[in-house]
Enzyme design. Structure first.
Site, short mmCIF file in Angstrom:
data_model
loop_
_atom_site.label_atom_id
_atom_site.label_comp_id
_atom_site.label_asym_id
_atom_site.label_seq_id
_atom_site.Cartn_x
_atom_site.Cartn_y
_atom_site.Cartn_z
CG HIS A 145 -6.94 0.79 1.79
ND1 HIS A 145 -6.00 1.35 0.94
CD2 HIS A 145 -6.23 0.12 2.74
CE1 HIS A 145 -4.79 1.02 1.35
NE2 HIS A 145 -4.90 0.27 2.43
CG HIS A 191 -2.29 4.26 5.38
ND1 HIS A 191 -2.26 4.15 4.01
CD2 HIS A 191 -2.46 3.00 5.85
CE1 HIS A 191 -2.39 2.87 3.67
NE2 HIS A 191 -2.52 2.16 4.77
CG PHE A 218 -0.42 -6.05 4.52
CD1 PHE A 218 -0.58 -6.03 5.89
CD2 PHE A 218 -1.48 -6.47 3.75
CE1 PHE A 218 -1.77 -6.41 6.48
CE2 PHE A 218 -2.68 -6.86 4.33
CZ PHE A 218 -2.82 -6.83 5.70
CE LYS A 245 -6.21 4.17 2.77
NZ LYS A 245 -5.37 5.36 2.86
CB CYS A 264 -0.96 -0.01 1.18
SG CYS A 264 -2.00 -1.48 1.21
CD GLU A 297 -1.94 7.56 9.41
OE1 GLU A 297 -2.85 6.74 9.28
OE2 GLU A 297 -1.56 8.33 8.49
#
Lengths: 398, 238
Positions: free
Chosen positions: A328, A295, A386, A323, A161, A306
């Site tokens: 996402h 994110h 990831f 998102k 990502c 985050e």
């Protein structure tokens, strides 16, 4: 120019021309201030109530039955007619190949017998001359589109990502160094297919309701798809040809958590490092950033980590996530989100956080719930992948 | 400046039983590798695709002289095609297609129950970089490039740029690849790529930008098979 492969040894010297954005093309299910999620029969079969799908996507002739490739082709072709002459580069982040139900029926199931690959079927299959399974080669989309562009350089980034954000950083730096004159940089991805849904369902990553980044009721992310590319040029070149300047590339930073392949560092150590590196790269102070596109997936642990990192590095800066609006977009996330931030400069908008109604009081960050009709001067955009790869981009208003 | 290197390549081409029904049936296969002591958590072994299994020892060799804390160490890795699932998901896929057609109802029930939850983490190519970074505590600038030999060159160039621009003090750069499994070999044949499937990993610890030595021996593919992005680094092998 290939500097480190033995042909130009010793020629390298650090230089950094100003790089600007002169074009943006993107596809998402909708804009950042509208909830675009809709029911989808295949997703519903896995108890995923909503997905954010791009409507009206035309299938590209080179990417049949492949939304990921067709999304990339759509954004590249949107900018192609206006691309200036010179050495062109294509820098794309991409994700896992998309297995469709048709491919499963046609290609995979017949090769299985009793839970193992049927080797005799495979041997016969080789003699049938069926279409080659290109989509398992991640770089194939970049290569095909680079050929259409006449690009002298094409890079495929596969940093999960964080891939598209890293591709934008790579493209901007290639332009700044003079490796290419113009770069199309971004990413594309779609996992809106049964095995794509299943991959996230079994990990427990998808929301069983709607995506709610930073909300106290957040329970996973809304899955989306998309693609975006930024047209990047040296500022002098853009001004010389009278091109519109939409944004300035200020800097980028990346890091690895080196913690766990399945979860972020609980205190956002890697995320903070990427943001600090981006600030250092841009020669900016934390107070110079006036909006963070997080994110912000809407997962319980991800948002906590985050939020800690943003607070530690930047303090109480207004922070939002897209998102909950268009989902996402996985490997494309860094590109589509940066593209919308840049469009926000022109629209006079700072985007809010669709889906977040009650910010989690346990999170140490200032969630911007509703859009503001005032654009930020400097945006920092986070993308975390990831495996623990993190990338932060800094772009400024022109 | 190359500080150290780690190389894991096949000794030669051998008859490879999983490929016995394919036209050639040979492959360049690395023996082992021995991963004992190379994983911080033993259970991570089930997350490792074959290419990641090869990357860990090769990266370990290249990292021997490194004495820093990992924060200013960059990591730039080139990878090849997506690793296949090596059969883990087959039971789930078969269950979803009992009648020969994909059944969304079966997907919801048996398919979902049988699908291995950690499979996506193994089939993501960038997990090679992730596992190496975790093993060695590498937290610096990074990128994972996908493709063939050119991806290896991009990884090298990006490492050199990062060093030259002061984005890292040292850099671990390399590639890992395996195409010796049945599904990869089948796909190579269907793509008309030719050659014999191979595998391997090469990693280098760079202390300063350096030229990537050219590959001068054209017989490598005949000796070890096709090794994807690892081919870019074969000029480093004596």
């Amino acid at each position: 120019m290939d500097l480190f492969c033995g042909r130009c040894e010793g020629l390298y010297e650090v230089s950094r021309a100003a790089v600007v954005v002169t074009g943006v093309a993107l596809r998402t299910a909708g804009p950042p201030d509208v909830a675009s999620a809709r029911p989808d029969p295949e997703a519903a079969s896995l108890d995923v109530p909503l997905v954010a799908r791009v409507d009206g996507l035309l299938e590209d002739v080179d990417f049949p039955d492949d939304r990921k490739g067709s999304l990339a082709a759509a954004v590249v072709h949107e900018l192609l007619p206006g691309l200036p002459a010179g050495r062109r580069g294509l820098f794309l982040g991409t994700g896992l190949s998309s297995l469709t139900p048709d491919e499963l029926r046609r290609d995979l199931y017949p090769s299985l017998r009793g839970g193992v690959f049927d080797r005799e079927w495979l041997a016969r299959d080789l003699e049938q001359g069926r279409p080659a399974p290109w989509r398992h080669q991640p770089e194939r989309v970049t290569a095909v589109l680079a050929a259409r562009l006449g690009a002298v350089r094409s890079e495929t980034n596969f940093s999960a990502c964080a891939a598209a954000a890293q591709s934008i950083a790579a493209g901007a730096r290639a332009v700044a160094r003079g490796d290419v004159d113009v770069a199309l940089a971004g990413g594309h991805d779609s996992m809106l297919h049964p095995l794509g849904y299943l991959s996230f369902v079994v990990l427990g990553a998808l929301s069983p309701s709607v995506g709610r980044p930073f909300d106290r009721r957040r329970d996973g992310f809304l899955i989306g798809e998309g693609a975006a590319v930024l047209q990047l040029e040296r500022e002098d070149d853009a001004r010389a040809r009278g091109a519109p300047i939409l944004a300035r590339f200020l800097g980028a930073g990346s890091s690895v958590d080196a913690h766990n392949v399945t979860a972020p560092h609980p205190e956002g150590r890697g995320a903070a490092l990427a943001m600090r590196r981006a600030l250092h790269d841009a020669r900016l102070e934390p107070g110079d950033v006036d909006y963070v596109n997080a994110h912000g997936t809407g997962t319980t642990v991800g948002d906590i980590a985050e939020a800690i990192a943003i607070h530690d590095v930047l303090g109480a800066v207004p922070t939002g996530s897209f998102k909950g609006a268009f989902g996402h977009c996985i490997a494309a996330a860094g590109a589509v989100e940066m593209a919308w931030c840049i469009l926000g400069f022109g629209l006079g908008r700072t985007w809010g956080t669709v889906g977040c109604e009650e910010p989690d009081p346990a999170l140490r960050c200032s969630v911007l719930l509703r859009p503001k009709n005032e654009p930020p001067r400097v945006v920092l955009s986070n993308s975390f992948g990831f495996g623990g790869q993190n990338c932060a981009l800094l772009f400024g208003r022109p | 400046m190359i500080l150290a290197r780690g190389v894991l390549l096949p000794e030669g081409l051998v008859a490879h039983p999983p490929l016995r029904n394919l036209p050639d049936g040979r492959a360049g296969v690395v023996e082992g590798p021995d991963l004992s002591g190379r994983l911080k958590r033993r259970k991570d072994a089930r997350l490792l695709a074959r290419a990641a299994q090869l990357a860990l020892p090769a990266a370990g060799m290249a990292m021997r002289p490194y004495a820093g804390d990992g924060e200013s160490l960059g990591i730039f890795v080139a990878v090849g095609r997506e690793p296949p699932d090596e059969g883990d998901a087959e039971a789930s896929l078969v269950a979803m297609a009992r009648t020969g057609e994909l059944s969304l109802e079966a997907l919801r029930s048996e398919g979902r129950a049988l699908y291995p939850p950690l499979l996506p983490l193994r089939t993501l190519p960038n997990m090679i970089l992730a596992h190496v970074a975790i093993q060695h505590g590498i937290r610096g600038e990074n990128a994972c490039f996908a493709g063939g030999e050119e991806a290896g060159r991009y990884a090298w160039e990006e490492a050199c740029h990062a060093l030259a621009e002061g984005r890292c003090e040292q850099a671990l750069v390399g590639a890992a690849f395996s195409a010796t499994d049945l599904a990869s070999a089948r796909d190579r044949l269907r793509l008309g790529l030719g050659g014999v499937p191979g595998e391997g990993a090469i990693f280098v610890l760079l202390g300063a930008p350096a030229s990537l030595p050219r590959v001068v021996d054209p017989s490598w593919p005949d000796r070890i098979g096709e090794v994807g992005p690892v081919a870019a680094f074969l000029g480093l092998v004596p």
